[in-house]
Design a protein around this motif. Sequence first.
Motif, PDB file in Angstrom:
ATOM      1  N   GLN A   1       0.835  -1.206   0.000  1.00 38.37           N
ATOM      2  CA  GLN A   1       0.000   0.000   0.000  1.00 38.37           C
ATOM      3  C   GLN A   1       0.872   1.258   0.000  1.00 38.37           C
ATOM      4  N   GLN A   2       1.920   1.243   0.782  1.00 37.94           N
ATOM      5  CA  GLN A   2       2.829   2.395   0.816  1.00 37.94           C
ATOM      6  C   GLN A   2       3.484   2.611  -0.546  1.00 37.94           C
ATOM      7  N   ALA A   3       3.806   1.524  -1.243  1.00 40.16           N
ATOM      8  CA  ALA A   3       4.426   1.655  -2.563  1.00 40.16           C
ATOM      9  C   ALA A   3       3.460   2.290  -3.553  1.00 40.16           C
TER      10      ALA A   3
ATOM     11  N   PRO B   1      -6.997   8.928  -2.148  1.00 36.00           N
ATOM     12  CA  PRO B   1      -7.326   7.994  -1.056  1.00 36.00           C
ATOM     13  C   PRO B   1      -7.194   6.558  -1.538  1.00 36.00           C
ATOM     14  N   VAL B   2      -6.692   5.700  -0.665  1.00 31.10           N
ATOM     15  CA  VAL B   2      -6.369   4.324  -1.040  1.00 31.10           C
ATOM     16  C   VAL B   2      -7.335   3.354  -0.365  1.00 31.10           C
ATOM     17  N   TYR B   3      -7.805   2.374  -1.139  1.00 32.80           N
ATOM     18  CA  TYR B   3      -8.707   1.350  -0.620  1.00 32.80           C
ATOM     19  C   TYR B   3      -8.192  -0.010  -1.062  1.00 32.80           C
ATOM     20  N   ALA B   4      -7.792  -0.815  -0.087  1.00 34.54           N
ATOM     21  CA  ALA B   4      -7.330  -2.171  -0.379  1.00 34.54           C
ATOM     22  C   ALA B   4      -8.542  -3.089  -0.460  1.00 34.54           C
ATOM     23  N   CYS B   5      -8.575  -3.941  -1.484  1.00 34.66           N
ATOM     24  CA  CYS B   5      -9.749  -4.788  -1.652  1.00 34.66           C
ATOM     25  C   CYS B   5      -9.392  -6.050  -2.423  1.00 34.66           C
ATOM     26  N   SER B   6     -10.337  -6.970  -2.452  1.00 31.67           N
ATOM     27  CA  SER B   6     -10.220  -8.168  -3.275  1.00 31.67           C
ATOM     28  C   SER B   6     -11.538  -8.353  -4.004  1.00 31.67           C
TER      29      SER B   6
END
Length: 307
Positions: free
Chosen positions: A146-148, A156-161
Amino acid sequence: MEAIAPIPVAPPDFRSGFVALVGRPNVGKSTLFNHLLGQKVAITSPVAQTTRNRLRGILTTATAQFIFVDTPGIHKPHHRLGEVLVHNAKGVLNRVDAIVFVVDAASPPGRGDRYVAELLAKTQSPVLLAINKIDLLLEGEREQRQQAYQTLGPWPVYACSALTGEGVAALQGAIEQQLPLGPYYYPPEMVTDQPERFIMAELIREQILHHTREEVPHSVAVTIEQVQQERHITRVNAAIYVERPSQRAIVIGQGGQLLKQMGTAARQEIETLIGGKIYLELFVKVRPRWRQDRLRLMELGYRIEKD
């Protein structure tokens, strides 16, 4: 098919708008698109550049109507077809209410991601960065990845699958907040504005992507030649176009077995789509260098989009 209900009047606090899913090829845009809609509309495969048309999918909730636009992967084109696809993908960027920039958590940011990020930095639309496929990472790897990706831009960042659904609800909520107050653009029951013939052709092409090898998937186009509705069954004739006789032989397979296998799988998908029985007949035709020919691209439905 049942008649579609008229478009209702939206309440004062209702939000609606167009949302583009963009990114380099093969980052899972179509899988995310389908998950957001709650059903399969876009075809998926491990092959890069699976999506060839801007495909609209409609999700209506109690508080909002999302019109998601699944775009072809943005890449350096190698033929006229690629030029058309990339032009159409870029063209949508300033004509939507929000953009979801989809990247692949399974690998660090690459040149393709940076190229898309440079394009998005010039748009007026708000951008959300969706780091997809986090199910492929260990917990400790997620923060590092995520930092990369946060270095790509101030979004804004959203991690998902898209595969498991993890984080998709939070992403959807964030998208809704970016949409303006507005009306219903489509009846709440609609899931896509694409005609059934288009979806049928895509479902057939999906099976070719899954079952063939090497250069064949990129050289294939599918058109629906005829749809004849009878009392208990719908008869569909479809043409599969390839560029070389050797590709035709691969698609047909020994004794016609591969074509039969792909036709059976496609028929089952189409029956789910229309909710009825299908008789599907497939023909394989050779059109040399169709991806390089402007007129043949237009005949097959690939053209520069104006709207």
